[in-house]
Design a protein around this motif. Structure first.
Motif, PDB file in Angstrom:
ATOM      1  N   ASN A 105     -13.329 -32.984 -25.130  1.00 52.46           N
ATOM      2  CA  ASN A 105     -13.742 -33.144 -23.733  1.00 52.46           C
ATOM      3  C   ASN A 105     -12.814 -32.407 -22.777  1.00 52.46           C
ATOM      4  OD1 ASN A 105     -11.460 -34.712 -23.844  1.00 52.46           O
ATOM      5  ND2 ASN A 105     -12.449 -36.625 -23.223  1.00 52.46           N
ATOM      6  N   GLY A 106     -11.865 -31.635 -23.321  1.00 52.42           N
ATOM      7  CA  GLY A 106     -10.959 -30.861 -22.487  1.00 52.42           C
ATOM      8  C   GLY A 106      -9.746 -31.625 -22.009  1.00 52.42           C
ATOM      9  N   ALA A 107      -9.621 -32.889 -22.403  1.00 57.14           N
ATOM     10  CA  ALA A 107      -8.499 -33.708 -21.948  1.00 57.14           C
ATOM     11  C   ALA A 107      -7.189 -33.240 -22.577  1.00 57.14           C
ATOM     12  CB  ALA A 107      -8.754 -35.177 -22.287  1.00 57.14           C
ATOM     13  N   MET A 108      -6.139 -33.254 -21.774  1.00 58.08           N
ATOM     14  CA  MET A 108      -4.808 -32.884 -22.258  1.00 58.08           C
ATOM     15  C   MET A 108      -4.199 -34.055 -23.034  1.00 58.08           C
ATOM     16  SD  MET A 108      -3.519 -29.800 -21.015  1.00 58.08           S
ATOM     17  CE  MET A 108      -1.860 -30.008 -20.374  1.00 58.08           C
ATOM     18  N   PRO A 109      -3.399 -33.764 -24.034  1.00 62.79           N
ATOM     19  CA  PRO A 109      -2.696 -34.839 -24.744  1.00 62.79           C
ATOM     20  C   PRO A 109      -1.558 -35.370 -23.889  1.00 62.79           C
ATOM     21  CG  PRO A 109      -1.971 -32.715 -25.541  1.00 62.79           C
ATOM     22  CD  PRO A 109      -3.089 -32.443 -24.589  1.00 62.79           C
ATOM     23  N   PRO A 110      -1.010 -36.520 -24.220  1.00 62.70           N
ATOM     24  CA  PRO A 110       0.142 -37.041 -23.473  1.00 62.70           C
ATOM     25  C   PRO A 110       1.316 -36.070 -23.561  1.00 62.70           C
ATOM     26  CG  PRO A 110      -0.805 -38.717 -24.929  1.00 62.70           C
ATOM     27  CD  PRO A 110      -1.449 -37.423 -25.291  1.00 62.70           C
ATOM     28  N   GLU A 111       2.124 -36.033 -22.514  1.00 58.84           N
ATOM     29  CA  GLU A 111       3.269 -35.133 -22.516  1.00 58.84           C
ATOM     30  C   GLU A 111       4.244 -35.476 -23.645  1.00 58.84           C
ATOM     31  OE1 GLU A 111       5.251 -34.336 -18.862  1.00 58.84           O
ATOM     32  OE2 GLU A 111       3.404 -34.224 -17.691  1.00 58.84           O
ATOM     33  N   ALA A 112       4.287 -36.738 -24.037  1.00 55.38           N
ATOM     34  CA  ALA A 112       5.163 -37.131 -25.144  1.00 55.38           C
ATOM     35  C   ALA A 112       4.765 -36.419 -26.428  1.00 55.38           C
ATOM     36  CB  ALA A 112       5.113 -38.643 -25.344  1.00 55.38           C
ATOM     37  N   VAL A 113       3.472 -36.136 -26.596  1.00 56.42           N
ATOM     38  CA  VAL A 113       2.992 -35.407 -27.770  1.00 56.42           C
ATOM     39  C   VAL A 113       3.256 -33.915 -27.614  1.00 56.42           C
ATOM     40  CG1 VAL A 113       0.948 -34.794 -29.117  1.00 56.42           C
ATOM     41  CG2 VAL A 113       1.244 -37.138 -28.298  1.00 56.42           C
ATOM     42  N   ILE A 114       3.039 -33.396 -26.422  1.00 59.38           N
ATOM     43  CA  ILE A 114       3.241 -31.965 -26.188  1.00 59.38           C
ATOM     44  C   ILE A 114       4.693 -31.573 -26.455  1.00 59.38           C
ATOM     45  CG2 ILE A 114       3.214 -30.123 -24.466  1.00 59.38           C
ATOM     46  CD1 ILE A 114       0.965 -31.624 -23.046  1.00 59.38           C
ATOM     47  N   PHE A 115       5.639 -32.358 -25.952  1.00 61.72           N
ATOM     48  CA  PHE A 115       7.045 -31.964 -26.004  1.00 61.72           C
ATOM     49  C   PHE A 115       7.839 -32.627 -27.123  1.00 61.72           C
ATOM     50  CE2 PHE A 115       5.729 -31.281 -21.585  1.00 61.72           C
ATOM     51  CZ  PHE A 115       6.041 -29.939 -21.466  1.00 61.72           C
ATOM     52  N   GLY A 116       7.364 -33.750 -27.635  1.00 61.98           N
ATOM     53  CA  GLY A 116       8.063 -34.382 -28.747  1.00 61.98           C
ATOM     54  C   GLY A 116       9.465 -34.834 -28.382  1.00 61.98           C
ATOM     55  N   HIS A 117      10.389 -34.613 -29.329  1.00 63.31           N
ATOM     56  CA  HIS A 117      11.758 -35.111 -29.154  1.00 63.31           C
ATOM     57  C   HIS A 117      12.816 -34.016 -29.261  1.00 63.31           C
ATOM     58  CE1 HIS A 117       9.863 -39.023 -29.607  1.00 63.31           C
ATOM     59  NE2 HIS A 117       9.404 -38.673 -30.796  1.00 63.31           N
ATOM     60  N   SER A 118      12.435 -32.801 -29.616  1.00 61.87           N
ATOM     61  CA  SER A 118      13.443 -31.762 -29.839  1.00 61.87           C
ATOM     62  C   SER A 118      14.070 -31.334 -28.512  1.00 61.87           C
ATOM     63  CB  SER A 118      12.807 -30.545 -30.530  1.00 61.87           C
ATOM     64  OG  SER A 118      11.904 -29.896 -29.657  1.00 61.87           O
ATOM     65  N   HIS A 119      15.341 -30.927 -28.597  1.00 63.84           N
ATOM     66  CA  HIS A 119      16.073 -30.534 -27.385  1.00 63.84           C
ATOM     67  C   HIS A 119      15.442 -29.307 -26.730  1.00 63.84           C
ATOM     68  CE1 HIS A 119      19.159 -33.499 -27.945  1.00 63.84           C
ATOM     69  NE2 HIS A 119      19.470 -33.053 -29.148  1.00 63.84           N
ATOM     70  N   ARG A 120      14.944 -28.368 -27.538  1.00 65.18           N
ATOM     71  CA  ARG A 120      14.357 -27.152 -26.974  1.00 65.18           C
ATOM     72  C   ARG A 120      13.102 -27.458 -26.174  1.00 65.18           C
ATOM     73  NH1 ARG A 120      14.083 -22.237 -31.130  1.00 65.18           N
ATOM     74  NH2 ARG A 120      13.439 -21.226 -29.189  1.00 65.18           N
ATOM     75  N   MET A 121      12.267 -28.358 -26.689  1.00 71.08           N
ATOM     76  CA  MET A 121      11.052 -28.711 -25.956  1.00 71.08           C
ATOM     77  C   MET A 121      11.389 -29.542 -24.713  1.00 71.08           C
ATOM     78  SD  MET A 121       8.643 -27.126 -27.376  1.00 71.08           S
ATOM     79  CE  MET A 121       7.270 -27.838 -26.462  1.00 71.08           C
ATOM     80  N   MET A 122      12.420 -30.371 -24.787  1.00 69.17           N
ATOM     81  CA  MET A 122      12.841 -31.121 -23.612  1.00 69.17           C
ATOM     82  C   MET A 122      13.337 -30.175 -22.524  1.00 69.17           C
ATOM     83  SD  MET A 122      12.391 -34.423 -23.950  1.00 69.17           S
ATOM     84  CE  MET A 122      10.802 -33.875 -24.579  1.00 69.17           C
ATOM     85  N   SER A 123      14.023 -29.119 -22.947  1.00 75.08           N
ATOM     86  CA  SER A 123      14.491 -28.114 -21.996  1.00 75.08           C
ATOM     87  C   SER A 123      13.317 -27.396 -21.331  1.00 75.08           C
ATOM     88  CB  SER A 123      15.399 -27.100 -22.707  1.00 75.08           C
ATOM     89  OG  SER A 123      15.802 -26.073 -21.826  1.00 75.08           O
ATOM     90  N   ILE A 124      12.290 -27.087 -22.124  1.00 72.89           N
ATOM     91  CA  ILE A 124      11.093 -26.442 -21.571  1.00 72.89           C
ATOM     92  C   ILE A 124      10.395 -27.371 -20.577  1.00 72.89           C
ATOM     93  CG2 ILE A 124       8.746 -25.695 -22.165  1.00 72.89           C
ATOM     94  CD1 ILE A 124       9.881 -24.467 -24.693  1.00 72.89           C
ATOM     95  N   ARG A 125      10.378 -28.645 -20.894  1.00 72.70           N
ATOM     96  CA  ARG A 125       9.738 -29.599 -19.991  1.00 72.70           C
ATOM     97  C   ARG A 125      10.406 -29.586 -18.617  1.00 72.70           C
ATOM     98  NH1 ARG A 125       8.601 -35.914 -21.503  1.00 72.70           N
ATOM     99  NH2 ARG A 125       7.294 -36.423 -19.714  1.00 72.70           N
ATOM    100  N   GLY A 126      11.733 -29.607 -18.597  1.00 73.05           N
ATOM    101  CA  GLY A 126      12.458 -29.561 -17.339  1.00 73.05           C
ATOM    102  C   GLY A 126      12.234 -28.252 -16.599  1.00 73.05           C
ATOM    103  N   ARG A 127      12.153 -27.166 -17.340  1.00 69.56           N
ATOM    104  CA  ARG A 127      11.935 -25.856 -16.733  1.00 69.56           C
ATOM    105  C   ARG A 127      10.557 -25.780 -16.082  1.00 69.56           C
ATOM    106  NH1 ARG A 127      14.669 -21.143 -17.383  1.00 69.56           N
ATOM    107  NH2 ARG A 127      13.539 -19.152 -17.198  1.00 69.56           N
TER     108      ARG A 127
END
Length: 349
Positions: free
Chosen positions: A15-37
């Protein structure tokens, strides 16, 4: 809000719905850094370049930038550059006037106009032809463009987000991409890491895709076992999140972890798959032992294939006992027999 074109993004639901941000970014430091950016750049109307291997979720990052921006209520318009032949991409992007060419029975707005006061997402921009790159450069420089066959320029206000799986610096050096355009689209850069570099997020992604396909196919496939998850975290994932999604869909349909093991074993045959820590010191002894185990596994696969998966013949060829070979097969996470791999008629699932 104008609807964006259909997408095959791994993360998006039907239906085009986005997944939760917790799923998109997970727990890794690199993805957390991207989230802040992303949170910082989303509010500024500057071009963004998203780089990363195919299947890493660049499309989702682009959509998230749009969703967090002041232009969220405007359209998100995606253009898949390699999917449209070069001769048609110009008219698709910039539109045309009636009589501009044979078959132009009326005027038509392009994707650039459709993205007015929203976001224009150019996926795999490295595939764009040089002549068309010049027109895109004009759009980025002064916000103006011209329809094919028109006399006057049009103004448009749109945030431009580009994505590529190539190293654009190399494309510039080889003469396949304009240097001035590269500097224009690379005001802010986001590099999405491959799945093998964020292996800690695999259990979360597995659970997400498991829920999606259990619901879609009305199945009740259980969560993968801990040993299976550990093997997946050691896998090199050449297709990244898209490959993980396809494996989980196959698992839900077939209901067997053996199907996943067979697919992973086949793709690991020619790859030295080493688990390197992303943070902290690297133990040479540990990595060496891991490399030896990986090479041993590959040798076992080759010998099994050469003997049509006859394990007794393979054991004699390797100079080890049959029992020792069975142990090594289990330890390496290989299918217990060739017949238990994924049937060929289901490869396209």
């Amino acid at each position: 809000m104008a609807a964006s074109p259909a997408t095959n993004s791994s993360f998006l639901r039907s239906n085009g719905a986005m997944p939760p941000e917790a799923v998109i970014f997970g727990h890794s430091h690199r993805m957390m850094s991207i989230r802040g950016r992303i949170e910082k750049i989303a509010v500024a109307n500057v071009p963004v370049l998203i780089q990363g291997e195919s299947g890493t979720g660049k499309d989702i990052i682009a959509r998230l930038i749009h969703r967090l921006s002041p232009w969220e209520s405007g359209p998100f318009v995606k253009v898949n550059c390699p999917a449209i032949p070069g001769t048609l991409l110009e008219s698709e992007l910039f539109g045309y006037e009636k009589g501009a060419f044979t078959g132009a029975l009326g005027s038509k707005p392009g994707r650039v106009e459709m993205a007015h006061r929203g976001t224009l997402f150019l996926d795999e921009i490295s595939e764009m032809e040089m002549a068309l790159q010049s027109k895109l450069l004009q759009l980025l420089q002064d916000g103006q463009f011209c329809r094919i066959g028109a006399q006057d320029d049009k103004k448009v206000e749109a945030r431009v987000v580009c994505a590529t799986n190539r190293v654009l610096e190399n494309e510039v050096e080889s003469g396949r991409f304009r240097q001035d355009l590269f500097y224009r689209i690379n005001v802010v850069n986001v590099h999405v890491p491959p799945l093998r570099e964020r292996a800690m997020d695999i259990p979360l992604l597995v659970e997400y895709f498991l829920d999606i396909y259990n619901d879609k196919y009305n199945c009740h496939a259980p969560m993968l076992s801990s040993p299976m998850l550990q093997r997946m975290q050691r896998y090199h994932w050449p297709g990244n999140i898209r490959e993980l999604e396809n494996l989980m869909r196959r698992y839900v349909i077939l209901g067997s972890e053996e199907a996943i093991l067979g697919e992973m074993a086949a793709k690991r045959a020619d790859t030295l798959d080493l688990e390197l820590p992303m943070e902290g010191p690297i133990s040479l002894k540990k990595i060496t032992r891991q490399a030896v185990r990986e090479l041993e596994r590959k040798l076992i696969v080759r010998v099994l294939e050469a003997n049509n998966w006859n394990r007794k013949k393979a054991a004699r060829g390797l100079g080890i006992s049959y029992r020792a070979l069975l142990y090594k097969i289990r330890e390496a996470g290989l299918p217990s027999s060739h017949s238990k791999q994924v049937p060929s008629d289901l490869e396209a699932i």
